[in-house]
Design a protein around this motif. Structure first.
Motif, mmCIF file in Angstrom:
data_model
loop_
_atom_site.group_PDB
_atom_site.id
_atom_site.type_symbol
_atom_site.label_atom_id
_atom_site.label_comp_id
_atom_site.label_asym_id
_atom_site.label_seq_id
_atom_site.Cartn_x
_atom_site.Cartn_y
_atom_site.Cartn_z
ATOM 1 N N HIS A 294 -8.955 42.961 -13.480
ATOM 2 C CA HIS A 294 -9.423 43.654 -14.513
ATOM 3 C C HIS A 294 -9.220 45.144 -14.214
ATOM 4 O O HIS A 294 -10.313 45.918 -13.976
ATOM 5 N N GLY A 295 -7.995 45.494 -14.151
ATOM 6 C CA GLY A 295 -7.771 46.948 -13.893
ATOM 7 C C GLY A 295 -8.435 48.017 -14.561
ATOM 8 O O GLY A 295 -9.087 48.826 -14.315
ATOM 9 N N PHE A 296 -8.655 47.836 -16.027
ATOM 10 C CA PHE A 296 -9.190 48.903 -16.760
ATOM 11 C C PHE A 296 -10.615 48.807 -16.684
ATOM 12 O O PHE A 296 -11.186 49.891 -16.462
ATOM 13 N N GLN A 297 -10.874 47.914 -16.366
ATOM 14 C CA GLN A 297 -12.638 47.687 -16.333
ATOM 15 C C GLN A 297 -13.033 48.337 -14.734
ATOM 16 O O GLN A 297 -13.972 48.953 -14.887
ATOM 17 N N LYS A 298 -12.223 48.050 -14.056
ATOM 18 C CA LYS A 298 -12.620 48.648 -12.542
ATOM 19 C C LYS A 298 -12.237 50.133 -12.701
ATOM 20 O O LYS A 298 -13.260 50.848 -11.940
ATOM 21 N N SER A 299 -11.231 50.533 -13.199
ATOM 22 C CA SER A 299 -10.904 51.829 -13.086
ATOM 23 C C SER A 299 -12.128 52.738 -14.003
ATOM 24 O O SER A 299 -12.485 53.984 -13.756
ATOM 25 N N PHE A 300 -12.463 52.360 -15.226
ATOM 26 C CA PHE A 300 -13.220 53.052 -16.266
ATOM 27 C C PHE A 300 -14.709 52.864 -16.106
ATOM 28 O O PHE A 300 -15.437 53.438 -16.956
ATOM 29 N N MET A 301 -15.174 51.701 -15.566
ATOM 30 C CA MET A 301 -16.544 51.337 -15.730
ATOM 31 C C MET A 301 -17.230 51.633 -14.306
ATOM 32 O O MET A 301 -18.227 51.115 -14.023
ATOM 33 N N THR A 302 -16.514 52.452 -13.352
ATOM 34 C CA THR A 302 -17.182 52.858 -11.866
ATOM 35 C C THR A 302 -17.829 54.077 -12.116
ATOM 36 O O THR A 302 -19.103 54.165 -11.984
ATOM 37 N N LYS A 303 -17.145 55.152 -12.635
ATOM 38 C CA LYS A 303 -18.010 56.411 -12.460
ATOM 39 C C LYS A 303 -17.537 57.313 -13.735
ATOM 40 O O LYS A 303 -16.353 57.787 -13.565
ATOM 41 N N CYS A 304 -18.213 57.478 -14.789
ATOM 42 C CA CYS A 304 -18.007 58.002 -16.130
ATOM 43 C C CYS A 304 -17.526 59.426 -15.881
ATOM 44 O O CYS A 304 -16.413 59.913 -16.364
ATOM 45 N N THR A 305 -18.106 60.222 -14.838
ATOM 46 C CA THR A 305 -17.803 61.441 -14.541
ATOM 47 C C THR A 305 -16.404 61.778 -13.629
ATOM 48 O O THR A 305 -16.275 62.953 -13.687
ATOM 49 N N GLN A 306 -15.855 60.559 -13.255
ATOM 50 C CA GLN A 306 -14.661 60.641 -12.632
ATOM 51 C C GLN A 306 -13.534 61.715 -13.703
ATOM 52 O O GLN A 306 -12.780 62.346 -13.361
ATOM 53 N N CYS A 307 -13.821 61.240 -14.804
ATOM 54 C CA CYS A 307 -13.108 61.787 -16.043
ATOM 55 C C CYS A 307 -13.669 62.650 -16.754
ATOM 56 O O CYS A 307 -13.162 63.954 -17.209
ATOM 57 N N HIS A 308 -14.696 62.595 -17.231
ATOM 58 C CA HIS A 308 -15.967 63.325 -17.987
ATOM 59 C C HIS A 308 -16.564 63.975 -16.914
ATOM 60 O O HIS A 308 -17.747 63.998 -17.022
ATOM 61 N N SER A 309 -16.103 64.923 -16.463
ATOM 62 C CA SER A 309 -16.766 65.846 -15.299
ATOM 63 C C SER A 309 -17.712 66.786 -15.901
ATOM 64 O O SER A 309 -18.823 67.209 -15.275
ATOM 65 N N GLN A 310 -17.559 67.418 -17.172
ATOM 66 C CA GLN A 310 -18.442 68.403 -17.833
ATOM 67 C C GLN A 310 -19.392 67.655 -18.729
ATOM 68 O O GLN A 310 -19.139 68.225 -19.866
ATOM 69 N N VAL A 311 -20.391 67.163 -18.290
ATOM 70 C CA VAL A 311 -21.281 66.293 -18.994
ATOM 71 C C VAL A 311 -22.124 67.001 -19.809
ATOM 72 O O VAL A 311 -22.711 66.799 -20.827
ATOM 73 N N HIS A 312 -22.431 68.466 -19.445
ATOM 74 C CA HIS A 312 -23.174 69.245 -20.086
ATOM 75 C C HIS A 312 -22.446 69.938 -21.312
ATOM 76 O O HIS A 312 -23.382 70.773 -22.134
ATOM 77 N N GLY A 313 -21.569 69.910 -21.464
ATOM 78 C CA GLY A 313 -20.879 70.446 -22.240
ATOM 79 C C GLY A 313 -19.327 71.124 -21.956
ATOM 80 O O GLY A 313 -19.061 71.403 -20.966
ATOM 81 N N SER A 314 -18.373 71.093 -22.930
ATOM 82 C CA SER A 314 -16.847 71.614 -22.602
ATOM 83 C C SER A 314 -16.461 72.244 -23.618
ATOM 84 O O SER A 314 -16.708 71.744 -24.903
ATOM 85 N N ASP A 315 -15.273 72.899 -23.557
ATOM 86 C CA ASP A 315 -14.759 73.532 -24.618
ATOM 87 C C ASP A 315 -13.435 72.769 -24.754
ATOM 88 O O ASP A 315 -12.358 72.887 -25.592
ATOM 89 N N LEU A 316 -13.228 71.685 -24.080
ATOM 90 C CA LEU A 316 -12.055 70.678 -24.389
ATOM 91 C C LEU A 316 -12.486 69.349 -24.856
ATOM 92 O O LEU A 316 -13.677 69.041 -24.530
ATOM 93 N N PRO A 317 -11.923 68.488 -25.768
ATOM 94 C CA PRO A 317 -12.219 67.512 -26.159
ATOM 95 C C PRO A 317 -12.196 66.398 -25.216
ATOM 96 O O PRO A 317 -11.537 66.321 -24.061
ATOM 97 N N SER A 318 -12.786 65.206 -25.574
ATOM 98 C CA SER A 318 -13.013 64.168 -24.614
ATOM 99 C C SER A 318 -11.920 63.571 -24.411
ATOM 100 O O SER A 318 -11.453 62.750 -23.388
ATOM 101 N N GLN A 319 -11.000 63.327 -25.504
ATOM 102 C CA GLN A 319 -9.751 62.832 -25.265
ATOM 103 C C GLN A 319 -8.812 63.457 -26.252
ATOM 104 O O GLN A 319 -9.150 64.109 -27.451
ATOM 105 N N THR A 320 -7.611 63.312 -26.370
ATOM 106 C CA THR A 320 -6.651 64.225 -26.901
ATOM 107 C C THR A 320 -5.657 63.399 -28.040
ATOM 108 O O THR A 320 -4.828 63.776 -28.455
ATOM 109 N N VAL A 321 -6.126 61.846 -28.093
ATOM 110 C CA VAL A 321 -5.046 61.117 -29.158
ATOM 111 C C VAL A 321 -5.852 61.530 -30.479
ATOM 112 O O VAL A 321 -6.861 61.237 -30.955
#
Length: 330
Positions: A294-321
């Protein structure tokens, strides 16, 4: 017509607010009754018997001049204990003097004496405070005589507050906590024990929102940001418990459980893996080979802030698709 109604309406709200405050003051602040016919005799008469308090002359209460108290109120010992002639003439009868020790004045009567002078600034909202409503007397926290503490506290502030707020004190031993026990801040860094005018619970040192108090120290999270995190804007306490937590950064829960309280599993974590179940014989569960990875589940359900580090707000979008990439499955 609307403009004409605004002023009377505002005046009515003010009158209601004042009436409520006066009602609370009458409930929690009461002038004590002094001995009938008692007159003031001066502090020197008190020290003839209470000579142990002669060294208390450096106490701030003993150094107040007559012009510094409201309404010509007396200074010295009798400024707090009331006129002492009946007490002196009665051979030291404790029933003929105002006593702040156990068995003496009630909490609201103690407040009646103290707020004669302490009625402005941080003390003006005592009548509406949680401490007053729960019958906490001024003398439960302050010791006036023979006390070198600047604020006349009966104990070290942290120990004093912990005497009643034991649950909060216990949280201070959790792995993540504000540095109270390290001596870098105190309870009154955030709280006003004498009450506040705002409607925020906890008698916080802020005139507005909880966030405004937090941002006094944590200014880097203030923004403004192009992409704001809604719970951050609303209330810091949605995610954080300031008194101490097991989770890091005073979070109420560990990741990803805290994040999943609001955010259901999105396209990363719910994305189908390449290693999907393979059905050998349809309709026969015994002949179904399940996924081993379950590669995706292991990668993305462990720690959200591994990618979304600026949880208080950011000038960058959460994803660019473009076009809402959350709908992708491959």
């Amino acid at each position: 017509m609307i403009k004409r109604l605004l002023v009377p309406a505002a005046g009515l709200v003010l009158l209601i607010g004042c009436a409520q405050m006066l009602g609370k003051r009458a409930d929690y602040i009461k002038a004590p009754s002094v001995a009938p016919g008692a007159a003031y005799v001066g502090s020197e008469a008190c020290l003839e018997c209470h000579e142990g308090y002669a060294h208390d002359r450096n106490n701030v209460h003993m150094r107040i001049a007559a012009f510094e108290v409201p309404g010509g109120y007396k200074t010295g010992c009798e400024g707090c204990h009331g006129p002492g002639s009946a007490h002196v003439e009665g051979g030291g009868d404790t029933e003929k003097i105002l006593r702040f020790t156990e068995g003496g004045l009630e909490a609201e009567e103690v407040a009646g004496v103290c707020t004669t002078c302490h009625q402005v600034g941080p003390h003006m909202n005592w009548a509406g405070s949680a401490h007053a409503e729960n019958g906490v007397a001024c003398t439960a926290c302050h010791r006036v005589h023979l006390n070198g503490n600047k604020r006349l506290l009966a104990k070290k502030q942290l120990d004093l507050c912990a005497g009643c707020h034991q649950d909060v004190n216990a949280q201070g031993y959790f792995a993540s906590h504000h540095p109270l026990k390290e001596g870098k801040m105190v309870c009154t860094s955030c709280h006003n024990p004498h009450g506040t005018a705002n409607t925020v619970p906890g008698m916080l040192n802020t005139d507005e929102r909880v966030n405004d108090l937090c941002l006094d120290c944590h200014t880097r999270y203030q923004g403004p940001f192009v992409f704001e995190h809604d719970p951050v804007v609303e209330d810091c306490l949605i995610c954080h418990d300031p008194h101490g937590t097991v989770a890091n950064n005073l979070l109420r829960q560990q990741e990803p459980f805290l994040c999943l309280t609001c955010h259901e599993a999105h396209f990363h974590a719910a994305r189908a893996s390449n290693d999907v179940a393979t059905v050998i014989a349809p309709g026969d569960p015994a002949n179904t080979i399940g996924p081993t990875d379950h590669g995706f589940q292991k990668s993305f359900m462990t720690k959200c802030t591994q990618c979304h580090s600026q949880v208080h707000g950011s000038d960058l979008p959460s994803q660019t698709v473009p076009g809402g990439g959350h709908g992708l499955t491959r």
